[in-house]
Design an enzyme around this catalytic site. Sequence first.
Site, PDB file in Angstrom:
ATOM      1  N   GLU A  53       0.944  -1.069  -0.327  1.00 19.44           N
ATOM      2  CA  GLU A  53       0.028   0.045  -0.212  1.00 19.44           C
ATOM      3  C   GLU A  53       0.938   1.336   0.379  1.00 19.44           C
ATOM      4  O   GLU A  53       2.374   1.397   0.677  1.00 19.44           O
ATOM      5  CB  GLU A  53      -0.792   0.459   1.221  1.00 19.44           C
ATOM      6  CG  GLU A  53      -2.222   0.638   1.388  1.00 19.44           C
ATOM      7  CD  GLU A  53      -2.907  -0.964  -0.036  1.00 19.44           C
ATOM      8  OE1 GLU A  53      -3.032  -0.275  -1.099  1.00 19.44           O
ATOM      9  OE2 GLU A  53      -4.006  -1.465   0.410  1.00 19.44           O
ATOM     10  N   HIS A  54       0.389   1.919  -1.587  1.00 20.38           N
ATOM     11  CA  HIS A  54       1.398   3.095  -0.777  1.00 20.38           C
ATOM     12  C   HIS A  54       2.226   3.076  -1.517  1.00 20.38           C
ATOM     13  O   HIS A  54       3.814   3.888  -2.118  1.00 20.38           O
ATOM     14  CB  HIS A  54       1.076   4.301   0.279  1.00 20.38           C
ATOM     15  CG  HIS A  54      -0.196   5.062   0.853  1.00 20.38           C
ATOM     16  ND1 HIS A  54       0.004   5.839  -0.155  1.00 20.38           N
ATOM     17  CD2 HIS A  54      -0.676   4.730   1.682  1.00 20.38           C
ATOM     18  CE1 HIS A  54      -1.555   6.032   0.796  1.00 20.38           C
ATOM     19  NE2 HIS A  54      -2.028   5.242   1.339  1.00 20.38           N
ATOM     20  N   THR A  55       2.772   2.070  -1.860  1.00 14.89           N
ATOM     21  CA  THR A  55       4.261   2.019  -2.796  1.00 14.89           C
ATOM     22  C   THR A  55       4.300   2.154  -4.125  1.00 14.89           C
ATOM     23  O   THR A  55       5.534   2.184  -5.056  1.00 14.89           O
ATOM     24  CB  THR A  55       4.574  -0.054  -2.666  1.00 14.89           C
ATOM     25  OG1 THR A  55       3.115  -0.659  -3.076  1.00 14.89           O
ATOM     26  CG2 THR A  55       4.790  -0.056  -0.924  1.00 14.89           C
ATOM     27  N   ASP A  56       2.649   1.857  -4.588  1.00 23.51           N
ATOM     28  CA  ASP A  56       3.413   1.912  -6.548  1.00 23.51           C
ATOM     29  C   ASP A  56       3.520   3.463  -6.576  1.00 23.51           C
ATOM     30  O   ASP A  56       4.522   3.068  -7.717  1.00 23.51           O
ATOM     31  CB  ASP A  56       1.254   1.895  -7.341  1.00 23.51           C
ATOM     32  CG  ASP A  56       0.340   3.336  -6.111  1.00 23.51           C
ATOM     33  OD1 ASP A  56       0.488   3.866  -5.394  1.00 23.51           O
ATOM     34  OD2 ASP A  56      -0.708   2.802  -6.898  1.00 23.51           O
TER      35      ASP A  56
ATOM     36  N   SER B 180     -25.958   9.578 -14.603  1.00 28.64           N
ATOM     37  CA  SER B 180     -25.602   8.638 -13.723  1.00 28.64           C
ATOM     38  C   SER B 180     -26.653   7.724 -12.757  1.00 28.64           C
ATOM     39  O   SER B 180     -26.845   8.476 -12.099  1.00 28.64           O
ATOM     40  CB  SER B 180     -24.793   9.228 -12.886  1.00 28.64           C
ATOM     41  OG  SER B 180     -24.791   8.671 -11.102  1.00 28.64           O
TER      42      SER B 180
ATOM     43  N   GLY C  67     -15.966   4.993  -1.877  1.00 29.80           N
ATOM     44  CA  GLY C  67     -15.173   5.376  -0.309  1.00 29.80           C
ATOM     45  C   GLY C  67     -15.164   4.416   0.383  1.00 29.80           C
ATOM     46  O   GLY C  67     -13.923   4.686   1.133  1.00 29.80           O
ATOM     47  N   ALA C  68     -15.067   3.216  -0.166  1.00 27.44           N
ATOM     48  CA  ALA C  68     -14.590   1.767   0.238  1.00 27.44           C
ATOM     49  C   ALA C  68     -13.205   1.353   0.503  1.00 27.44           C
ATOM     50  O   ALA C  68     -12.596   0.869   1.235  1.00 27.44           O
ATOM     51  CB  ALA C  68     -15.353   0.863   0.848  1.00 27.44           C
TER      52      ALA C  68
ATOM     53  N   SER D 100     -13.126   4.990  -8.575  1.00 28.50           N
ATOM     54  CA  SER D 100     -13.431   6.205  -9.594  1.00 28.50           C
ATOM     55  C   SER D 100     -12.339   5.167 -10.260  1.00 28.50           C
ATOM     56  O   SER D 100     -12.333   5.386 -11.588  1.00 28.50           O
ATOM     57  CB  SER D 100     -12.586   7.115  -8.443  1.00 28.50           C
ATOM     58  OG  SER D 100     -11.483   6.612  -8.060  1.00 28.50           O
TER      59      SER D 100
ATOM     60  N   ASP E 215      -4.877   1.372  -9.601  1.00 24.64           N
ATOM     61  CA  ASP E 215      -5.847   0.871  -9.099  1.00 24.64           C
ATOM     62  C   ASP E 215      -6.450   0.414 -10.846  1.00 24.64           C
ATOM     63  O   ASP E 215      -7.092  -0.656 -10.665  1.00 24.64           O
ATOM     64  CB  ASP E 215      -6.939   1.989  -8.604  1.00 24.64           C
ATOM     65  CG  ASP E 215      -6.534   2.314  -7.469  1.00 24.64           C
ATOM     66  OD1 ASP E 215      -6.158   1.766  -6.107  1.00 24.64           O
ATOM     67  OD2 ASP E 215      -7.199   4.024  -6.304  1.00 24.64           O
TER      68      ASP E 215
END
Length: 384
Positions: free
Chosen positions: A33-36, A67, A120-121, A126, A171
């Site tokens: 996580e936060h490595t990309d 939507s 938001g999960a 997105s 993502d």
Amino acid sequence: MDIEFVRSRFIKHFDGTTGSVYASPGRINLIGEHTDYNGGFVFPGAVDKGMIAEIKPNGKDKVCAYSIDLKDYVEFGLNEEDAPKASWARYIFGVCREMIKRGVDVKGFNTAFAGDVPLGAGMSSSAALESTYAFALNDLFGDNKIDKFELAKVGQATEHNYCGVKCGIMDQFASVFGKEGSLIRLDCRSLEYQYFPFKPEGYRLVLVDSVVKHELASSAYNKRRQSCENVVAAIKKTHPEVEFLRDCNMEMLNAVKGEVSEEDYMRAEYVIEEIQRVLDVCDALEKGDYETVGQKMYETHHGMSKLYEVSCEELDFLNDIAFDCGVTGSRVMGGGFGGCTINLVKNELYETFITTAKERFKEKFGRSPKVYDVVISDGSRKLC
Ligand code: GLA
């Protein structure tokens, strides 16, 4: 997800005709996580929840977008100055613009879309939306000449240039490249990737959603990225070859301890350790050693909570419950600041864990968390 549902709304909302239907999934991430955006490794997989869009060229210069979930309708042109205000529509607009920048002759279209990835999960709703439209516009207006990596980059550039989030590639990559039953290890620097069939005998993956959404998530995310870049800049002075935190070790970090803020130091320490954890998890998976996989997940949670500071009270609480119940591995998943924990749990502990998590969470926070079983699924595709 239901094609018929989207189709019926498309028919009702527009001129009664049908178009083509495309879908892209949300994602989970086992570890990394936060490595990309630090040039490191990630280990995501696509899920069975995502976005579906029906699209039909309308012969005009504008996009007419509906939507279904928000019951909101927006029209916009295809030039840079035509950016719509509604944030959901900016994703579609951004994808159109990024495809145009890559030479695709995008024309006006009618579209209706809906999704079942919880917003938001931390499951990348997105990215699912961006990948759906990038894949669709490539098919409808681009003769499919843009390759899959570039489609993922279209989504990422949409976030950067039209939505204000300086995200990495994980993502959108997972959404486009997902494969049923497999996680994917991606080297975010070289973009080499490898599918890992993931069918852990005796275990299952389950997400527990705190249903917390952090208002300032995008600015906090961008701030984390800035911290990493500050540390790289400091290390570069003596190691000019360094490009990302991926290229650094603790010794190099400690050598600049006096030059960087305490906060930036903690962020970099987490990232350096996390990049190593992904590699350790890959080794453990190859040996079928799920105890080590789980232990690394707890270590990630600890790092995300105490060093990277992207957890919150609710997620820490869910992590503690998992530990108390004997769950093999548990951690906050995705960018953080709310969202889900991902849990690797033995089949026989599943019921007790879920019941306990729901009860204790409700007792403390007055509402129940949501629970999603993970089904690892295919990436972007045309449905009809
Ligand atoms: C968000 C971003 C990704 C990645 C994760 C954290 O989901 O979009 O690029 O940085 O956070 O791993």
